[in-house]
Scaffold this motif. Structure first.
Motif, PDB file in Angstrom:
ATOM      1  N   ARG A 104      54.413  35.415   1.528  1.00 30.36           N
ATOM      2  CA  ARG A 104      55.203  36.484   2.129  1.00 30.36           C
ATOM      3  C   ARG A 104      55.052  36.513   3.645  1.00 30.36           C
ATOM      4  O   ARG A 104      54.083  35.986   4.194  1.00 30.36           O
ATOM      5  N   ARG A 105      56.015  37.120   4.302  1.00 32.39           N
ATOM      6  CA  ARG A 105      55.954  37.256   5.756  1.00 32.39           C
ATOM      7  C   ARG A 105      54.894  38.276   6.162  1.00 32.39           C
ATOM      8  O   ARG A 105      54.378  38.233   7.284  1.00 32.39           O
ATOM      9  N   GLU A 106      54.579  39.199   5.272  1.00 30.22           N
ATOM     10  CA  GLU A 106      53.542  40.196   5.498  1.00 30.22           C
ATOM     11  C   GLU A 106      52.705  40.342   4.237  1.00 30.22           C
ATOM     12  O   GLU A 106      53.175  40.068   3.137  1.00 30.22           O
ATOM     13  N   TRP A 107      51.445  40.747   4.412  1.00 27.58           N
ATOM     14  CA  TRP A 107      50.526  41.005   3.306  1.00 27.58           C
ATOM     15  C   TRP A 107      50.074  39.742   2.579  1.00 27.58           C
ATOM     16  O   TRP A 107      49.546  39.813   1.473  1.00 27.58           O
ATOM     17  N   GLY A 108      50.257  38.578   3.150  1.00 29.66           N
ATOM     18  CA  GLY A 108      49.717  37.363   2.566  1.00 29.66           C
ATOM     19  C   GLY A 108      50.397  36.942   1.281  1.00 29.66           C
ATOM     20  O   GLY A 108      51.548  37.307   1.010  1.00 29.66           O
ATOM     21  N   ASN A 109      49.678  36.191   0.451  1.00 29.02           N
ATOM     22  CA  ASN A 109      50.236  35.658  -0.794  1.00 29.02           C
ATOM     23  C   ASN A 109      50.227  36.707  -1.903  1.00 29.02           C
ATOM     24  O   ASN A 109      49.401  37.617  -1.914  1.00 29.02           O
ATOM     25  N   PHE A 110      51.159  36.509  -2.846  1.00 27.66           N
ATOM     26  CA  PHE A 110      51.179  37.305  -4.078  1.00 27.66           C
ATOM     27  C   PHE A 110      51.118  36.323  -5.245  1.00 27.66           C
ATOM     28  O   PHE A 110      51.902  35.372  -5.299  1.00 27.66           O
ATOM     29  N   TYR A 111      50.178  36.543  -6.149  1.00 27.43           N
ATOM     30  CA  TYR A 111      50.022  35.680  -7.323  1.00 27.43           C
ATOM     31  C   TYR A 111      50.376  36.478  -8.576  1.00 27.43           C
ATOM     32  O   TYR A 111      49.938  37.629  -8.738  1.00 27.43           O
ATOM     33  N   GLY A 112      51.164  35.865  -9.437  1.00 29.78           N
ATOM     34  CA  GLY A 112      51.530  36.537 -10.684  1.00 29.78           C
ATOM     35  C   GLY A 112      52.604  35.766 -11.432  1.00 29.78           C
ATOM     36  O   GLY A 112      52.873  34.590 -11.156  1.00 29.78           O
TER      37      GLY A 112
END
Length: 558
Positions: free
Chosen positions: A137-145
């Motif tokens: 993401r451009r903000e808040w780092g990676n998202f895993y799911g």
């Protein structure tokens, strides 16, 4: 025995042991340098490889079982007492060492931190499902799911196995819109804002000079109305693009089973690393590496690229070279060719040599006090009075940073140039004078070209020292994040008064000032490697020029 002792003494007297000692020392230094660069390269460049995502249960004694999803960053053996002192519910008895792992869990907007240390013995069955997805993401780092569905304007358009191809198509569309939005904001709207500011300053200057009559006001009003009309058009287009940009979204399920809806406009990449082959990972790796070199930083400089820092470092070094070379050469020519050799000249040479040992931060303080406040403030009062009290050159910027580094490096150029001038045979000078050339013509057409390899040597040493300096730059023009480059399409196109980013300061900022230490660590290695490569490239270019000049004038020396 006596004969053997004499042979040993003769061996030492020949100097062979010292040759071998020097060769060994040089070899050790080269091996250590190569080893250091190899460690930096492995730890820095490995950051861009799409790592597999782990899913495992985690059973902390006395707590309910939870599921963890993330990248396994580091695994190490630590003493049991260390874990116990860290507050983990580790039993008092058991093996002396236990396994501790660092997991990048991502989802910082949900959990507050995207890195966590876990005890390896408490991890349950581990597996790597191919359906697990990484969203950068451009903000808040990676998202895993897990990807559940893709929505358009709030309505589901794809789910299940069809969701991933649909997401990739819409992500390509969003990235194209993002580039268009960035170009519109930086180039078009930024250019209009620049022109409006120039009109304001022009009006203020006319007012100070007493020339702001009705005709001038009408001309300014007409120009401002045209710019405002164009600005409104761009604003309307910008609003339409933003509406399209935020149209799509995805629904994700995290490790706790919570469903989260994320706008596709906030994503940079979406991929399933566990399902990627080696070829796909290599392609993604080089794509990420190129983004690191060509894009702007984000997330407090712990994500994105470092192109502004590369550009600022190279441009500042080139401007420094343009300043330091003529000043250093002129000073060396005067000291060697024109100054009367006496106590005063010897004193000047001693002072020049001592300047090379002055701490760099002292030059930074001098640059801030003299160049920025005194010289820059005077320039503002003389030529930019309409902008006051806002400073133009009376504030740290690219020019003052380059000039400060030039003062720092000029002793190196002076000494190297003097050495080159002293090696030119006197017979060449006398032969030129005998043929009717003046002293100035001899110096300009004969002596300086033959001494040019030595000048290039001085420049190489100056670049090697100045390009990696950080301490003085913190005072005279380098900042954590520069909103724009010092070269753009707005008049006067090259803005020497702007602040810049620098690779050396970027390493310091990311390594010691970042709020997310674990995310910043690999970028410190990658940026350090890049700084070494940039300095090496600048030096190799100068060395190539020096070698060509040396070959060109070798015949004259012989």
């Amino acid at each position: 025995m006596k004969q053997k002792q004499e042979s040993v003494k003769a061996w030492f007297a020949s100097g062979t042991p010292w040759v071998w000692m020097n060769a060994g020392a040089v070899s050790i230094a080269v091996i250590m340098t190569i080893g250091l660069l190899a460690v930096i390269a492995v730890r820095g460049l490995g950051h861009f490889w799409p790592a597999n995502v782990l899913e495992a249960t985690y059973s902390v004694p006395g707590s309910p079982v939870q599921t963890l999803i993330g990248e396994e960053v580091q695994v190490e053996q630590v003493p049991r007492e260390r874990l116990h002192s860290a507050g983990m519910p580790v039993p008092a008895t058991g093996p002396e060492f236990m396994t501790r792992g660092l997991l990048k869990l991502g989802n910082r907007d949900l959990y507050g931190s995207d890195f966590s240390w876990v005890v390896g013995e408490w991890l349950g069955e581990r597996h790597w499902p191919k359906e697990l997805m990484t969203l950068e993401r451009r903000e808040w780092g990676n998202f895993y799911g897990y990807l559940l569905s893709v929505k358009e304007a709030g309505k589901v358009v794809a789910e299940g196995s069809a969701a991933m191809p649909e997401l990739q198509q819409r992500l390509q569309r969003v990235n194209a819109l993002y580039d268009e939005l960035s170009g519109l904001e930086k180039s078009d709207i930024g250019g209009i804002n620049h022109e409006l500011e120039r009109l304001r300053l022009k009006e203020r200057k006319l007012q100070l000079d007493g020339q702001l009559d009705a005709t001038a006001q009408a001309d300014l009003a007409t120009a401002r109305a045209e710019l405002q009309a164009r600005y409104q058009e761009y604003e309307a287009k910008l609003g339409e693009l933003r509406q399209q940009f935020n149209r799509d979204s995805v629904v994700m399920r995290d490790s706790s089973g919570r469903e989260t809806e994320i706008s596709v406009g906030k994503l940079v990449h979406a991929y399933q690393p566990n399902a990627m082959g080696v070829g796909a990972k290599l392609k993604f790796y080089f794509q990420k590496l190129w983004e690191f070199l060509s894009e702007d930083p984000r997330e407090a400089n712990t994500e994105g690229g470092i192109f502004p820092a590369i550009f600022g470092t190279v441009m500042m070094t080139l401007v420094m070279a343009l300043i330091v070379t003529p000043f250093g050469v002129i000073a060396a020519v005067y000291l060697r060719e024109y100054a009367r050799q006496g106590p005063l000249t010897r004193t000047i040479r001693i002072a020049v040599n001592n300047l090379a040992g002055v701490p760099a931060i002292v030059y930074g303080v001098f640059g801030l006090g003299f160049f920025v406040y005194v010289l820059g403030g005077s320039i503002d009062r003389l030529f930019f009075a309409e902008a006051l009290p806002a400073p133009t050159f009376g504030t740290p910027g690219l020019f003052w940073a380059s000039l400060t580094l030039a003062i720092l490096a000029v002793p190196v150029v002076i000494v190297a140039t003097e050495e080159g001038l002293s090696r030119i045979p006197r017979s060449i000078r006398e032969g030129s004078l005998a043929l009717g050339a003046t002293k100035a013509e001899t110096l300009w057409k004969i002596v300086l070209p033959m001494a040019s390899p030595a000048m290039m040597t001085g420049l190489i040493l100056a670049v090697a020292r100045a390009a990696g300096e950080v301490a003085p730059l913190m005072l005279v023009g380098v900042v954590k994040l520069a909103p724009s480059l010092p070269v753009d399409g707005n008049y006067p196109y090259v803005h020497l008064d702007q602040k810049i980013m620098h690779l050396g300061f970027h390493i310091y900022d990311v390594g010691f000032q970042s709020p997310n230490v674990e995310a910043a660590r690999p970028l410190v290695y990658a940026t350090a490697l890049l700084l070494v490569l940039v300095i090496a490239l600048l030096n190799v270019s100068a060395i190539a020029i020096r070698n060509r000049l040396r070959e060109k004038y070798k015949a004259l020396e012989n």
